[in-house]
Design a protein around this motif. Structure first.
Motif, PDB file in Angstrom:
ATOM      1  N   VAL A  41      -2.670  20.341  -5.694  1.00 29.04           N
ATOM      2  CA  VAL A  41      -3.301  19.979  -4.428  1.00 29.04           C
ATOM      3  C   VAL A  41      -3.390  18.459  -4.299  1.00 29.04           C
ATOM      4  CG1 VAL A  41      -5.408  20.144  -3.052  1.00 29.04           C
ATOM      5  CG2 VAL A  41      -4.578  22.142  -4.310  1.00 29.04           C
ATOM      6  N   ASP A  42      -3.851  17.793  -5.368  1.00 30.96           N
ATOM      7  CA  ASP A  42      -3.943  16.331  -5.346  1.00 30.96           C
ATOM      8  C   ASP A  42      -2.562  15.682  -5.301  1.00 30.96           C
ATOM      9  OD1 ASP A  42      -6.698  16.591  -5.529  1.00 30.96           O
ATOM     10  OD2 ASP A  42      -6.691  16.488  -7.721  1.00 30.96           O
ATOM     11  N   TYR A  43      -1.620  16.270  -6.030  1.00 32.31           N
ATOM     12  CA  TYR A  43      -0.271  15.696  -6.087  1.00 32.31           C
ATOM     13  C   TYR A  43       0.371  15.641  -4.700  1.00 32.31           C
ATOM     14  CZ  TYR A  43       4.768  15.521  -6.865  1.00 32.31           C
ATOM     15  OH  TYR A  43       6.100  15.204  -6.787  1.00 32.31           O
ATOM     16  N   TYR A  44       0.324  16.758  -3.969  1.00 34.32           N
ATOM     17  CA  TYR A  44       0.976  16.780  -2.655  1.00 34.32           C
ATOM     18  C   TYR A  44       0.227  15.900  -1.653  1.00 34.32           C
ATOM     19  CZ  TYR A  44       4.325  20.341  -4.001  1.00 34.32           C
ATOM     20  OH  TYR A  44       5.362  21.016  -4.606  1.00 34.32           O
ATOM     21  N   LYS A  45      -1.070  15.753  -1.849  1.00 35.15           N
ATOM     22  CA  LYS A  45      -1.818  14.879  -0.948  1.00 35.15           C
ATOM     23  C   LYS A  45      -1.458  13.420  -1.201  1.00 35.15           C
ATOM     24  CE  LYS A  45      -4.865  13.957   2.193  1.00 35.15           C
ATOM     25  NZ  LYS A  45      -4.600  14.334   3.608  1.00 35.15           N
ATOM     26  N   GLN A  46      -1.317  13.031  -2.470  1.00 33.90           N
ATOM     27  CA  GLN A  46      -1.010  11.645  -2.792  1.00 33.90           C
ATOM     28  C   GLN A  46       0.441  11.284  -2.516  1.00 33.90           C
ATOM     29  OE1 GLN A  46      -2.266  10.451  -6.693  1.00 33.90           O
ATOM     30  NE2 GLN A  46      -4.335  11.297  -6.472  1.00 33.90           N
ATOM     31  N   GLN A  47       1.346  12.197  -2.865  1.00 29.88           N
ATOM     32  CA  GLN A  47       2.775  11.887  -2.744  1.00 29.88           C
ATOM     33  C   GLN A  47       3.317  12.093  -1.333  1.00 29.88           C
ATOM     34  OE1 GLN A  47       5.055  10.704  -5.040  1.00 29.88           O
ATOM     35  NE2 GLN A  47       3.404  10.361  -6.490  1.00 29.88           N
ATOM     36  N   ASN A  49       0.831  -1.193   0.000  1.00 34.28           N
ATOM     37  CA  ASN A  49       0.000   0.000   0.000  1.00 34.28           C
ATOM     38  C   ASN A  49       0.868   1.247   0.000  1.00 34.28           C
ATOM     39  OD1 ASN A  49      -2.617  -1.170   0.070  1.00 34.28           O
ATOM     40  ND2 ASN A  49      -2.352  -1.628   2.241  1.00 34.28           N
ATOM     41  N   ASN A  50       0.416   2.264  -0.713  1.00 37.29           N
ATOM     42  CA  ASN A  50       1.068   3.567  -0.664  1.00 37.29           C
ATOM     43  C   ASN A  50       0.688   4.236   0.650  1.00 37.29           C
ATOM     44  OD1 ASN A  50       2.015   6.169  -0.956  1.00 37.29           O
ATOM     45  ND2 ASN A  50       1.273   6.417  -3.046  1.00 37.29           N
ATOM     46  N   PRO A  51       1.650   4.490   1.555  1.00 37.83           N
ATOM     47  CA  PRO A  51       1.306   5.090   2.849  1.00 37.83           C
ATOM     48  C   PRO A  51       0.595   6.431   2.720  1.00 37.83           C
ATOM     49  CG  PRO A  51       3.558   4.247   2.868  1.00 37.83           C
ATOM     50  CD  PRO A  51       3.089   4.190   1.446  1.00 37.83           C
ATOM     51  N   ALA A  52       0.847   7.167   1.633  1.00 35.73           N
ATOM     52  CA  ALA A  52       0.215   8.469   1.457  1.00 35.73           C
ATOM     53  C   ALA A  52      -1.180   8.348   0.857  1.00 35.73           C
ATOM     54  CB  ALA A  52       1.083   9.367   0.562  1.00 35.73           C
ATOM     55  N   VAL A  53      -1.428   7.267   0.102  1.00 38.60           N
ATOM     56  CA  VAL A  53      -2.740   7.042  -0.526  1.00 38.60           C
ATOM     57  C   VAL A  53      -3.146   5.596  -0.212  1.00 38.60           C
ATOM     58  CG1 VAL A  53      -4.091   7.151  -2.646  1.00 38.60           C
ATOM     59  CG2 VAL A  53      -2.090   8.617  -2.377  1.00 38.60           C
ATOM     60  N   PRO A  54      -3.901   5.376   0.857  1.00 36.67           N
ATOM     61  CA  PRO A  54      -4.179   4.004   1.325  1.00 36.67           C
ATOM     62  C   PRO A  54      -4.795   3.089   0.279  1.00 36.67           C
ATOM     63  CG  PRO A  54      -4.826   5.631   2.973  1.00 36.67           C
ATOM     64  CD  PRO A  54      -4.459   6.407   1.743  1.00 36.67           C
TER      65      PRO A  54
END
Length: 438
Positions: free
Chosen positions: A340-346, A178-183
């Protein structure tokens, strides 16, 4: 001793001043001594500096006692510039390390010896993340989150794509995590064998330096730019809104004294306010010309991103309906998204000023070499200015405070280096890692 690189340089200087050859008899005695040591006298030389590699790679102590002769050491801060062989700066036929005239002086040097095994084979692997993950912290978290990828064998990961281990099993490995930033996002990790590295090969220097960087993280040092800094020991100058971060620069290489690590002190100046706070200050001071005022303060400066501690040079401040974190869109792994989405996901960061301005930064030389020549967009609230402005340098009180912290006396530098190496070698994680790698 041969392991204290730089001794020849300092000893040559000391003797050159203490014993000037001012008479024909003294000149003749000096030349005879140098001939006995098989060192050719340099015209105008007054000392007999013994050969020793210096920390800046310029040292081959010669007859003039200044330790600045021709050298086989071609190492700078960026690493080996011309070749990867051992830094043997002492001629093979020299059977002694110092002369027999002048006054002996005891010195300390900022080199530490490494003791390593000699009969161990290391396997190197290439690591690939699909879809790609840019954050080094997330890459490490996912790699070390995999349960026993190499059994009980230790491994070291550089945070990008290179992994080394003592595990003899060279089978290709695939893991889904799992990506810890994007479950809800799954990441595939492919680990593929590339080569076997015998102990003592030049590539081993890369592994030693990668391991040392891991040790710095174990003692809570933080990577900022290219060097590591002790954020917990930062000194804040509240009246000037500046933080002084003490740090170290380390480099491990084979020298004529063996495998040695050089350690030097470093200090980074970071503003206590973000770039967005600087912009808001300009807006409050003069709403009609705030953008021009902000550009004068920010453009040309170096900023530090708080989420990955990288440094960038600011080229411009851009505003408008299409130049905000919310409106600026781009493709990432074939998926269209905004900042906004990029920094939230990464990075799992929520942008508070989604409709604010952006700053444009020039690509670094490394980016250009990799074919990435487009300008980089950064969010001001996630950036801090580094370095000192001209007005700060003209502030006598500030410069005096900075000098008290960053310009240490030799005894203080030696004490700090001893405390640093004791902090490293007494850390439980470091001890465990060293034992696993023998």
């Amino acid at each position: 001793s041969s392991g204290t690189s730089g001794t020849g340089r300092s000893r040559g200087r000391a003797r050159g001043r203490a014993q000037p050859a001012t008479t024909p008899q003294e000149v003749a005695e000096t030349e005879q001594t140098m001939q006995a040591m098989r060192i050719s006298p340099t015209p105008g030389g007054n000392g007999n500096g013994s050969n020793g590699s210096t920390s800046n790679g310029n040292g081959n102590g010669n007859g003039n006692g200044n330790g600045n002769g021709d050298s086989a050491a071609v190492r700078g801060r960026g690493g080996f510039r011309a070749r990867n062989d051992d830094l043997d700066t002492r001629p093979k036929d020299i059977d002694r390390l110092y002369g027999n005239i002048g006054e002996e002086v005891s010195l300390l040097c900022n080199y530490f010896r490494l003791k390593t095994p000699t009969a161990v084979l290391v396997n190197s692997f290439h690591v690939k993340f699909t879809p790609d993950i840019e954050s080094v912290q997330l890459r490490r978290k996912m790699i070390f989150g995999v349960t026993n990828p190499f059994g009980d064998s230790p491994f070291v990961f550089d945070g990008v794509s290179n992994l080394k281990t003592l595990c003899p099993n060279r089978e290709e490995r695939n893991y889904t995590v799992n990506n810890p930033a994007v479950p809800d996002q799954m990441i595939n990790i492919n680990i593929r064998f590339t080569e076997e590295i015998p102990w003592g090969a030049p590539e081993m220097m890369r592994m030693f330096n990668t391991q040392m960087r891991s040790f710095l993280r174990y003692i809570d040092y933080v990577l900022m730019g290219r060097n590591y800094f002790d954020v917990k020991s930062a000194q804040t100058l509240d009246e000037f809104k500046i933080k002084l971060l003490p740090g170290v620069v380390t480099a491990i290489a084979n020298h004529d004294g063996g495998l040695l690590m050089v350690v030097d002190s470093s200090t980074k100046f970071v503003r206590a306010e973000t770039v967005m706070e600087v912009m808001m200050g300009c807006r409050r001071a003069n709403p009609s010309t705030w953008l021009e005022d902000a550009k004068r303060q920010i453009c040309g400066s170096i900023v530090l991103t708080t989420y990955n501690n990288r440094t960038y040079k600011v080229d411009d401040v851009v505003t408008g309906a299409t130049n905000t974190p919310q409106s600026r869109r781009f493709l990432k792994n074939g998926v269209e998204m905004n900042l906004v989405d990029y920094y939230k996901q990464q990075y799992n960061i929520t942008i508070s000023q989604a409709n604010g301005p952006l700053i444009e930064c020039l690509p670094s030389q490394r980016d250009r070499r990799a074919g990435r020549d487009q300008k980089i967009l950064l969010v001001p609230e996630l950036c801090q200015l580094t370095g000192l402005t001209d007005s700060m340098r003209q502030n006598f009180a500030l410069m005096r405070r900075i000098g008290d912290v960053s310009r240490l006396k030799p005894a203080d530098r030696a004490r700090n280096l001893k405390q640093f190496i004791q902090k490293v070698t007494s850390n439980e994680k470091v001890i465990e890692e060293q034992q696993r790698w023998q």
